[in-house]
Design an enzyme around this catalytic site. Structure first.
Site, PDB file in Angstrom:
ATOM      1  N   HIS B  89      37.770 -10.579  41.756  1.00 61.39           N
ATOM      2  CA  HIS B  89      37.618 -11.976  42.167  1.00 61.39           C
ATOM      3  C   HIS B  89      38.869 -12.507  42.852  1.00 61.39           C
ATOM      4  O   HIS B  89      39.986 -12.132  42.510  1.00 61.39           O
ATOM      5  CB  HIS B  89      37.256 -12.834  40.954  1.00 61.39           C
ATOM      6  CG  HIS B  89      35.855 -12.596  40.487  1.00 61.39           C
ATOM      7  ND1 HIS B  89      34.770 -13.158  41.113  1.00 61.39           N
ATOM      8  CD2 HIS B  89      35.361 -11.807  39.499  1.00 61.39           C
ATOM      9  CE1 HIS B  89      33.659 -12.750  40.509  1.00 61.39           C
ATOM     10  NE2 HIS B  89      33.993 -11.918  39.524  1.00 61.39           N
ATOM     11  N   CYS B 473      16.965   8.769  46.877  1.00 58.68           N
ATOM     12  CA  CYS B 473      15.954   9.567  46.155  1.00 58.68           C
ATOM     13  C   CYS B 473      16.223   9.561  44.652  1.00 58.68           C
ATOM     14  O   CYS B 473      15.464  10.135  43.881  1.00 58.68           O
ATOM     15  CB  CYS B 473      15.815  10.973  46.729  1.00 58.68           C
ATOM     16  SG  CYS B 473      16.732  12.272  45.896  1.00 58.68           S
TER      17      CYS B 473
END
Lengths: 423, 514
Positions: B89, B473
């Site tokens: 942050h 996948c």
């Protein structure tokens, strides 16, 4: 093999049924130097884990298992001089058809191809694609991965299984697990119709007393370490589940068989024009993509029901690639095919009026007795159509003798008149 | 040597450490009673191998002291840290007057150096907090002034033109945005692995897969019970995350910790680049809201939700959570679609009373809390570690620097990030780097072998170290190959390879037919 040549007439990416058939086509067309690159340690692709029968009736005229079908193609290839790079991976293809191949045995190699055939096949859709709510325990895998574990590696995915999705691999695996004494609770299908071939519904489910629950889906997954139970619920016509009618099933395994997605990472790198309805590249009647000399065939173009059709399509792609690489080409296409009523997708996307073509269609929804109409030049009666089964249409030059437009729409519409012979 | 806590809100008092040397104590609480423990007394035992515990352990191993870390999961970073958003942050979002508010900006400034030193991925992409109306704009102005007061650099309010020039896919309805250029992204688990690998290289004793069952004061020591093993120590650091309450209770301290769930949804790489910066909605007094996060690996992640739950093992995602996340994310970036979702997961934040971190000594001598660490805990972790080091020094432990400190191991190779000529060089020396195992994320056998050598023992361990199985996948292709490599390296059968430790088996043996 230890070294790859620097130049080939045709390089084929993928050594499954599509790639091998394309190689045979390229050799038939007179290409001398043909290379197949495959990431597995032997040719055959997914056929090697499909140890059940039901393959080859159309292409070889007899019923074969997957490995038998693959070895037929391998035997045909052995009659020719061809290079095969297994355990090898195509990292990249340039617009000038230079391929970069990585392999533990040959390192990083660059190969120049006169023509390329893309035959990478497809991958399975996963749980993430449909966002089933619940926890993330072990015990959830695609039906194809389970098939690999059972048939090639000799392990079971679990002891009590639920199968989500009635795709062919799911149906085949329901039977395969039942044969291994795994308790298979049932196959659950979101749609009101099955997604696999009718013969698989009969031979894999009915014959083994495995229930198929249509318009039903998995709505919850429980188990913090290994899967402990799933919740299933019926869905309405908008596929919204009715959670008030959800029931729980104790199981340790959930196999998902919810469709295949053409494997087009390389196509994207090449910037090929894609068809969002098939998930594969747009192809001409010679199976050429939007880049000169780059052809494609098999499940990488669109998902097929039967390997036999993959072979037929790939033979054509291989032949055309072989012709291209040796300086010959067929007259360009002059007619675009457009998807009309109840047509989801069409391959190829264009045809030429001077020769015969086989066009493959997929419908959006099931329909009893219908007309298949090719613009106003031809119509054909169909007994029934279902999304799970591809419709093929032979387009003969004579249909187009008096047609002078540049696009033909294909419609599948209800046929209401009584009588008439069904095809 | 006293370093002094720089944290004004932490009181250090009544804290003293036990003696060094050999412990020879009777352990009265063990089954059977009276079991004797003899062994070298550890200086510090850290409980919990999340990013906080890892950062603390790593900081401590730079001194001439004897440190152990105990983790209940089979690998570090497998709890809350694994599900973290990976945002460092910018420093202006957190409420002033709180411990977390004080540590967030300090932590932010430490990450770049830490990443350079340890060689994990760090990308300073900046963040953008969006206001859709005048009220929200007022809130942005308040946050801006809080940030500036705290010293956060580069904060700037942007109007619609600037927003759409810099981030063309952010909603055209945006009225204004606060740009925080100091925000960054990392892979939280990669950071954990890098921290712990460096700590182990410098003498940390790492015990994984073993929960702490009891802590007993024995003379001037604390004895940490880890299954059958007893570790006497001068000091315990409770960095046990969600279970810090349980660890506190072992020494008779009540510290309620609740779990607040956050669901996250990962999108296909197709959407990579849709935004460059982390996009925040205007915060409400209780929540930062649903964010659009360009992860370090280039995928877009949307989330997290924030919902208190009773079950600390409840990592389920919900239909309601998904609907909320996508609705809120689309409000910020309309091009985001739930059709692009490739995976979803949930994490649990450890929430202490007053929603603040609990960092400091306790009335139990030698027992220090690093608890209640929720957002922005990843950002603050290096600063928390610094605080703990200061506390220990204040408590009287002699912290003289280790003279023979090992320099960090080079960052694991990532083939997908290499140029072709670099890859050729690498393959020349080790051909396993030409063997693609995970094709979605382009991970090679060489990388997986390296991850296993560095400590990966499960499928998730391999996945979180190398990204094998994280792509579109979702392991459909590489799962069996990774299991084979793990099986070969650890010399155990394939059916003993688990997803993430005991109980998470993947396949079982076929029954012999008679």
């Amino acid at each position: 093999m230890t070294r790859l040549a620097i130049r080939y007439d045709v390089v084929i990416v993928g050594g499954g049924p599509g790639g091998m058939s394309a190689a045979i086509g390229a050799l038939e067309a007179g290409a001398d130097r043909v290379l197949i690159v495959d990431r597995e340690i032997e040719l055959g692709g997914i056929l090697n884990q499909c140890i059940h029968n039901g393959f080859g009736l159309h292409h070889f005229g007899e019923e074969l298992t997957g490995p038998e079908y693959a070895s037929r193609l391998i035997e045909e290839l052995l009659d020719h001089r061809i290079d095969v790079a297994t355990d090898s991976y195509v990292l990249d293809v340039d617009a000038d058809r230079t391929l970069t191949v990585a392999s533990p045995s040959t390192g990083i190699t660059r190969v120049q191809a006169g023509a390329v055939v893309l035959a990478m096949g497809a991958r399975e859709r996963t749980r993430g694609a449909i966002r089933i709510p619940g926890s993330r325990p072990s015990g959830i895998m695609t039906a194809g991965l389970a098939q690999k574990f059972v048939n090639q590696l000799g392990y079971l995915p679990g002891r009590r299984a639920v199968i989500l999705g009635s795709g062919d691999i799911g149906l085949i695996m329901a039977r395969r697990l039942a044969l291994e004494d795994v308790e298979v609770h049932g196959v659950y299908e979101l749609m009101p119709h099955a997604n696999g071939l009718t013969r698989n519904i009969v031979q894999c489910l009915h014959d083994f007393d495995i229930p198929l629950h249509l318009s039903t889906t998995v709505v919850g997954i429980e188990g913090s370490r290994r899967l402990e139970r799933v919740a299933v619920a019926p869905v309405d016509e908008n596929f919204e589940p009715d959670l008030a009618r959800a029931t729980e099933i104790e199981c340790d395994t959930l196999l998902v068989s919810i469709g295949l997605i053409p494997e087009n990472e390389l196509s994207a790198k090449l910037g090929l024009r894609m068809d969002p309805t098939t998930g594969g590249p747009v192809v001409s009647s010679t199976m050429e993509t939007s880049r000169d000399g780059v052809f494609a065939a098999g499940n990488v173009v669109h998902i097929h029901d039967l390997v036999d059709f993959v072979s037929q399509e790939a033979l054509l792609a291989g032949r055309c690639a072989g012709e291209f690489a040796t300086g010959r080409s067929r007259p360009a296409d002059n007619i675009r095919l457009l998807a009309g009523a109840n047509v989801a997708s069409i391959v190829p996307h264009t045809i030429s009026s001077d020769r015969e073509h086989v066009v493959y269609l997929r419908v959006r929804r099931s329909m009893e007795k219908s007309w298949l109409r090719l613009g106003e030049v031809y119509e054909k009666r169909l007994r029934y159509v279902v999304p799970a089964e591809m419709v093929s249409l032979k387009v003969r030059p004579r249909f187009l003798e008096n047609f002078h437009g540049d696009a033909l729409k294909i419609d599948i519409v209800p046929r209401e008149e009584p009588g008439g012979d069904d095809e | 040597m006293s370093r002094g806590s720089r944290l004004s809100t932490i009181e250090v008092g009544g804290f003293r450490l036990g003696r060094a040397g050999i412990a020879n104590v009777t352990c009265a609480t063990c089954a059977g009673g009276g079991e004797r423990y003899v062994g070298v007394v550890k200086d510090v035992v850290v409980i919990g191998g999340g990013v906080v515990g890892c950062a603390i352990a790593r900081a401590l191993t730079h001194y001439r002291i004897d440190v152990a870390l105990v983790e209940r999961e089979v690998e570090v970073g497998f709890g809350t840290s694994k599900a973290n958003s990976g945002i460092i942050h910018a420093g202006h979002h957190t409420t002033p007057g709180t411990v977390k508010g004080e540590l967030v900006w300090r932590g932010n400034q430490m990450w770049q150096d830490l990443a350079n030193e340890l060689g994990f991925g760090f990308f300073q992409n900046g963040d953008l907090t969006i206001a859709f109306d005048e009220d929200e704009l007022l809130t942005l102005e308040t946050i801006e002034s809080i940030g500036k007061e705290r010293g956060v650099t580069g904060l700037e309010l942007w109007g619609p033109d600037r927003i759409h020039r810099e981030e063309p896919n952010v909603s055209k309805e945006a009225l204004a945005a606060l740009h925080g250029p100091t925000a960054a992204v990392v892979n939280p688990y990669e950071a954990c692995f890098a921290l712990i690998d460096d700590a182990v290289d410098n003498g940390l004793q790492l015990l994984v897969g073993r929960p702490v069952t009891a802590i007993t004061p024995e003379g001037s020591h604390l004895v940490v019970h880890v299954g059958d093993e007893h570790i006497a120590t001068r000091c315990v650091i409770n960095a046990a995350g969600l279970y810090a309450d349980r660890v506190c209770r072992m020494v008779g301290i009540e510290l309620p910790i609740r779990a607040r769930k956050g669901e996250e949804y990962l999108l296909d790489k197709r959407l990579s680049g849709i935004v460059r910066r982390t996009i925040f909605p205007c915060p409400t007094p209780t929540s930062k809201g649903i964010l659009v996060i360009p992860t370090y690996d280039g995928t877009i992640m949307v989330g997290p939700t924030a919902e208190l739950v009773d079950d600390k093992e409840d990592l389920s995602t919900t239909s309601a959570g998904a609907a909320h996340v996508f609705e809120m994310a689309q409000r910020l970036v309309p091009g985001i679609s739930e059709r692009d979702c490739i995976a979803e997961f949930a994490g649990l934040r450890a929430v202490a009373p007053d929603d603040d971190f609990v960092i400091g000594a306790t009335r139990v001598p030698g027992f220090i809390n690093a608890a209640g660490v929720q957002s922005p805990g990843l950002t603050a972790a290096p600063a928390i570690a610094e605080e703990i080091v200061a506390l220990i020094a204040d408590g009287g432990l002699d912290l003289s620097p280790k003279p023979d400190l090992k320099s960090p191991a080079p960052r694991p190779v990532r083939v997908s990030e290499l140029g072709l000529s670099e890859l050729e060089q690498l393959v020349f020396s080790d051909n396993r780097y030409a063997h693609i195992v995970c094709r979605c994320e382009m991970v090679t056998e060489g990388e997986i072998a390296d991850a296993i050598e560095r400590g990966a023992r499960t499928l998730d361990g391999v996945k979180f170290r190398t990204r094998a199985g994280m792509g579109r996948c979702q392991g459909g292709f590489c799962t069996s190959r990774c299991m084979q490599l793990l099986s070969d390296a650890h010399d155990v059968p394939i059916h003993d390879i688990t997803k993430r430790g005991p109980g998470t088996w993947v396949v079982c043996e076929r029954e012999e037919r008679t």
